[in-house]
Design an enzyme around this catalytic site. Structure first.
Site, mmCIF file in Angstrom:
data_model
loop_
_atom_site.group_PDB
_atom_site.id
_atom_site.type_symbol
_atom_site.label_atom_id
_atom_site.label_comp_id
_atom_site.label_asym_id
_atom_site.label_seq_id
_atom_site.Cartn_x
_atom_site.Cartn_y
_atom_site.Cartn_z
ATOM 1 N N SER A 1 7.034 119.782 27.581
ATOM 2 C CA SER A 1 6.317 121.021 27.299
ATOM 3 C C SER A 1 7.285 122.161 27.001
ATOM 4 O O SER A 1 8.296 122.338 27.679
ATOM 5 C CB SER A 1 5.449 121.380 28.505
ATOM 6 N N LYS B 1 2.469 122.794 24.640
ATOM 7 C CA LYS B 1 3.114 124.012 25.136
ATOM 8 C C LYS B 1 2.385 124.579 26.348
ATOM 9 O O LYS B 1 1.166 124.544 26.417
ATOM 10 C CB LYS B 1 3.118 125.036 23.990
ATOM 11 N N ASN C 1 16.631 129.468 28.988
ATOM 12 C CA ASN C 1 15.545 130.070 28.229
ATOM 13 C C ASN C 1 14.731 130.977 29.130
ATOM 14 O O ASN C 1 14.568 130.719 30.316
ATOM 15 C CB ASN C 1 14.658 129.006 27.570
ATOM 16 N N ASN D 1 -0.358 121.312 29.404
ATOM 17 C CA ASN D 1 0.537 121.838 30.441
ATOM 18 C C ASN D 1 0.013 123.216 30.843
ATOM 19 O O ASN D 1 -0.023 124.141 30.038
ATOM 20 C CB ASN D 1 1.965 121.915 29.872
ATOM 21 N N ASN E 1 1.873 123.056 35.855
ATOM 22 C CA ASN E 1 3.243 123.533 36.001
ATOM 23 C C ASN E 1 3.292 124.563 37.125
ATOM 24 O O ASN E 1 2.864 125.695 36.947
ATOM 25 C CB ASN E 1 3.678 124.136 34.656
ATOM 26 N N CYS F 1 7.478 127.338 36.749
ATOM 27 C CA CYS F 1 8.081 128.156 35.688
ATOM 28 C C CYS F 1 8.890 129.298 36.284
ATOM 29 O O CYS F 1 8.359 130.124 37.023
ATOM 30 C CB CYS F 1 7.018 128.721 34.751
ATOM 31 N N ASN G 1 11.476 120.753 36.338
ATOM 32 C CA ASN G 1 11.526 121.897 35.440
ATOM 33 C C ASN G 1 12.945 122.456 35.462
ATOM 34 O O ASN G 1 13.856 121.834 36.014
ATOM 35 C CB ASN G 1 10.498 122.949 35.884
ATOM 36 N N THR G 2 13.131 123.609 34.871
ATOM 37 C CA THR G 2 14.479 124.177 34.740
ATOM 38 C C THR G 2 14.985 124.772 36.050
ATOM 39 O O THR G 2 14.207 125.079 36.950
ATOM 40 C CB THR G 2 14.462 125.288 33.677
ATOM 41 N N GLY H 1 14.584 116.084 32.483
ATOM 42 C CA GLY H 1 15.782 116.889 32.746
ATOM 43 C C GLY H 1 17.004 116.257 32.115
ATOM 44 O O GLY H 1 17.493 115.236 32.585
HETATM 45 C C1 FMN Z 1 12.451 126.721 25.551
HETATM 46 C C2 FMN Z 1 11.818 125.984 26.711
HETATM 47 C C3 FMN Z 1 10.476 126.236 27.041
HETATM 48 C C4 FMN Z 1 9.878 125.566 28.099
HETATM 49 N N1 FMN Z 1 8.551 125.817 28.378
HETATM 50 C C5 FMN Z 1 7.937 125.104 29.364
HETATM 51 C C6 FMN Z 1 6.543 125.254 29.615
HETATM 52 O O1 FMN Z 1 5.843 126.033 28.943
HETATM 53 N N2 FMN Z 1 5.976 124.532 30.627
HETATM 54 C C7 FMN Z 1 6.722 123.649 31.378
HETATM 55 O O2 FMN Z 1 6.162 123.003 32.257
HETATM 56 N N3 FMN Z 1 8.027 123.478 31.144
HETATM 57 C C8 FMN Z 1 8.661 124.179 30.168
HETATM 58 N N4 FMN Z 1 9.999 123.986 29.926
HETATM 59 C C9 FMN Z 1 10.754 123.040 30.756
HETATM 60 C C10 FMN Z 1 10.878 121.675 30.073
HETATM 61 O O3 FMN Z 1 9.598 121.110 29.833
HETATM 62 C C11 FMN Z 1 11.724 120.722 30.928
HETATM 63 O O4 FMN Z 1 11.092 120.543 32.179
HETATM 64 C C12 FMN Z 1 13.120 121.253 31.180
HETATM 65 O O5 FMN Z 1 13.617 121.876 30.016
HETATM 66 C C13 FMN Z 1 14.098 120.163 31.620
HETATM 67 O O6 FMN Z 1 14.211 119.143 30.658
HETATM 68 P P1 FMN Z 1 15.395 119.089 29.540
HETATM 69 O O7 FMN Z 1 16.704 119.230 30.249
HETATM 70 O O8 FMN Z 1 15.207 117.787 28.851
HETATM 71 O O9 FMN Z 1 15.150 120.258 28.646
HETATM 72 C C14 FMN Z 1 10.626 124.648 28.867
HETATM 73 C C15 FMN Z 1 11.970 124.411 28.533
HETATM 74 C C16 FMN Z 1 12.570 125.050 27.463
HETATM 75 C C17 FMN Z 1 14.005 124.747 27.116
#
Ligand code: FMN
Ligand code: FAD
Lengths: 303, 245
Positions: free
Chosen positions: A22, A46, A70, A101, A129, A132, A194-195, A245
């Protein structure tokens, strides 16, 4: 022998475990001009909230070694637009299972969004989620406290009979009580992670790079942290886990699955290479052969 | 969007910290003026967005300024080095929107995309006036190329070392060019200063830190009079009436 990459997630058959995460795959339809969306295991749409949101001011992106920060701040057109406009548009392009999501700022907002997503025929799975980091209230706070995570899960569970996944934050000292709280309240699965909250400073301008000051760190450097979280949650819970991740290769998909993931989301890798998901999917059979894996499902949680 | 490997055929300094890079690839797609590419730089996670300065059959010219690690790595690359590019990104300038005389306004490295824009406007038979702003005489680029295409070029320098002393806004007020449509590309303060001085019949090429460059991450969203828009996906060129400045 043909390599079998299919997996079952929340009772739904995916032809492979690779899911764009997402927030890293536009509204879901942008890449249709570049490749057939039917190739994907599923698509996580998204992040969506009850009301439309512009999100944070720019700059929203700060690059770092091993990934990026981000602070998009949940820009989205609102749940009504998702169910009436976006989900049907993506569905018109593919039969791939779609994951809504959902984010919120109060338990009831999550609930109402889940009800609307539940009523949407095009949505197959709901991912809530509670992780965030880029909004100033709600969001991650629900994911750092077992009681709050339980409250959101309970409300979401009431709202939908669709497979319900709760997406958790790594910003906690112990994931197990939070994961178990979600499982106990009836979640069908968990998405981890998540991040991680982070910050960059422009040393020439002496200012934070991000207008929001802080943002969520994602990308390859997150991978070992995600593997650890997935393994801990998989060991403690019986419900399936979507590992997320730092994944950008077929080998990492397999590693995540060995740690306990039933499916794997690919996020930031799409930002560096918009063809990341099909590239990983194409590479999976050869890597499986090398590792003597006939059926991908056989390796889930073997660690 | 197209993903393609290009080979550097030239990488030449043209002003302090500014380089012209020529890339070749077989069956390289024709790119529109004002579109951009995303260059994968080894060692950097995100690609670097750079404007198409000139797209010709089999060949792509970029003009870039060294501002950090990614562009410094590009500057150190030798001819023969291969780079992976995403091409065909963004909307590009609307050549057809210009019914007659065109005015191009550019500042600093923001003049880069004006090369192809000027070529394509001239090919469409449009008279072109260009007002280009730089800090100082040694930083002037692209003047000769635009003149060779038949454009009437006026330069402003902030320190007065060449042309009109001052900014592009000063050049606009002193030259008072006649035009039917205009195109702006340059640093944000320049574009914002020009905005109130210019009529509705024009467009602005915007810049912001991007994640993906392909519309996936919503990292470069701006508010417009028609709701949020992604610079990489819906721009980078926006008509004046979309900008709520
Ligand atoms: C630009 C951006 C926007 C994101 N928006 C969302 C979101 O709207 N909802 C969500 O659950 N996670 C969101 N995430 C988190 C990602 O879905 C993912 O959990 C996180 O980036 C870790 O995975 P990755 O290292 O492969 O990016 C976002 C990540 C990025 C980089
Ligand atoms: C559509 C578009 C077209 C562009 N065209 C050109 C061009 O033709 N010539 C040119 O010299 N520059 C151009 N730029 C700016 C160029 O992208 C940046 O100067 C470059 O990315 C800096 O990278 P770096 O690693 O050297 O700098 P660093 O500051 O180390 O970069 C760190 C991060 O910030 C981003 N970043 C830094 N400055 C900018 C900026 N001004 N705009 C966008 N992202 C930035 C980088 O991409 C990277 O992700 C353009 C930008 C955009 C958005």
């Amino acid at each position: 022998m043909v390599s079998d990459t299919s997996v079952t997630l929340g009772g739904i058959r995916l032809k492979n475990p690779v899911i764009p995460a997402s927030g890293t795959f536009g509204f879901g339809f942008e890449m249709a001009a570049c490749y057939d969306l039917n190739r994907l295991g599923a698509i996580a749409l998204k992040g969506t909230t009850l009301e439309p949101r512009f999100g944070n001011p720019t700059p929203r992106i700060a690059e770092c070694t091993g990934g990026l920060l981000n602070a998009v701040g949940l820009q989205n057109p609102g749940i009504d637009a998702l169910v009436s406009d976006i989900a049907p548009k993506v569905r018109a392009l593919c039969d791939t299972p779609l994951i809504a999501n959902i984010s919120g700022f109060a338990v009831d907002e999550y609930g109402i969004c889940c009800e609307k997503a539940d009523a949407c025929a095009e949505i197959d799975i709901i991912e809530v989620n509670i992780s965030c980091p880029n909004v100033h209230q709600g969001g991650m706070t629900f994911g750092t406290d077992p009681a709050a995570a339980a409250a959101v899960t309970r409300r979401a569970r009431k709202a939908t009979s669709k497979p319900l996944f709760i997406k958790l934050t790594p910003n906690v000292s112990d994931i197990v009580p939070i994961a178990k709280a979600c499982e106990d309240e009836g979640a069908d699965g968990l998405t981890l992670i998540n991040t991680l909250p982070g910050m960059r400073i422009d040393i020439r301008r002496r200012k934070p790079v991000l207008a929001n000051r802080t943002g969520g760190f994602s990308g390859p450097a997150l991978f070992p942290i995600a593997v650890r979280f997935v393994n801990q949650a998989a060991t403690a819970c019986r419900i399936p886990i979507i590992g997320c991740g730092g994944v950008s290769t077929a080998e990492e998909v397999i590693e995540m699955m060995m740690a306990g993931a039933t499916a794997v989301q690919v996020g930031s890798a799409n930002l560096r290479d918009p063809l990341a998901c099909p590239t990983i999917i194409d590479a999976l059979p050869a890597v499986m052969k090398q590792l003597n894996i006939d059926k991908l499902e056989d390796i889930i949680g073997i660690i | 969007m197209d993903k393609k490997r290009y080979t550097i055929s030239a990488n030449i300094p043209i002003a302090p910290q500014v380089y012209r890079m020529e890339l070749t690839a077989e069956a390289a797609p024709q790119l529109r003026a004002g579109q951009f590419v995303e260059v994968a730089v080894p060692g950097q996670f995100l690609r670097r967005p750079l404007s198409v300065s000139l797209s010709e059959p089999g060949r792509l010219t970029l003009r870039y300024k060294v501002v950090g690690g990614g562009t410094a790595a590009l500057a150190a690359m030798q001819p023969g080095t291969e780079l992976e590019l995403l091409t065909g990104l963004g909307n590009g300038f609307d050549i057809d929107a210009c019914p007659g005389r065109a005015l191009l306004l550019g500042g600093g490295i923001g003049v880069a995309p004006l090369h192809q824009l000027c070529r394509d406007l001239r090919a469409a038979g449009r008279p072109v006036t260009a007002l280009l702003g730089f800090n100082t005489a040694s930083e002037i680029i692209l003047c000769d190329e635009l003149r060779a295409l038949g454009a009437d070029v006026h330069v402003a320098t902030a320190d007065g070392s060449a042309g009109i002393r001052g900014f592009v806004t000063d050049a606009l007020q002193q030259v008072t060019p006649k035009f039917d449509y205009y195109y702006v590309c340059g640093p944000m303060p320049m574009m914002r200063a020009l905005y109130p001085l210019l009529p509705d019949c024009g467009e602005y090429s915007l810049e912001e830190r991007m994640g993906c460059g392909t519309g996936l991450c919503f990292g470069c969203t701006i508010p417009t009079t028609d709701g949020p828009r992604r610079i990489c996906h819906d721009g980078p060129v926006f008509k004046k009436n979309l900008l709520p400045w």
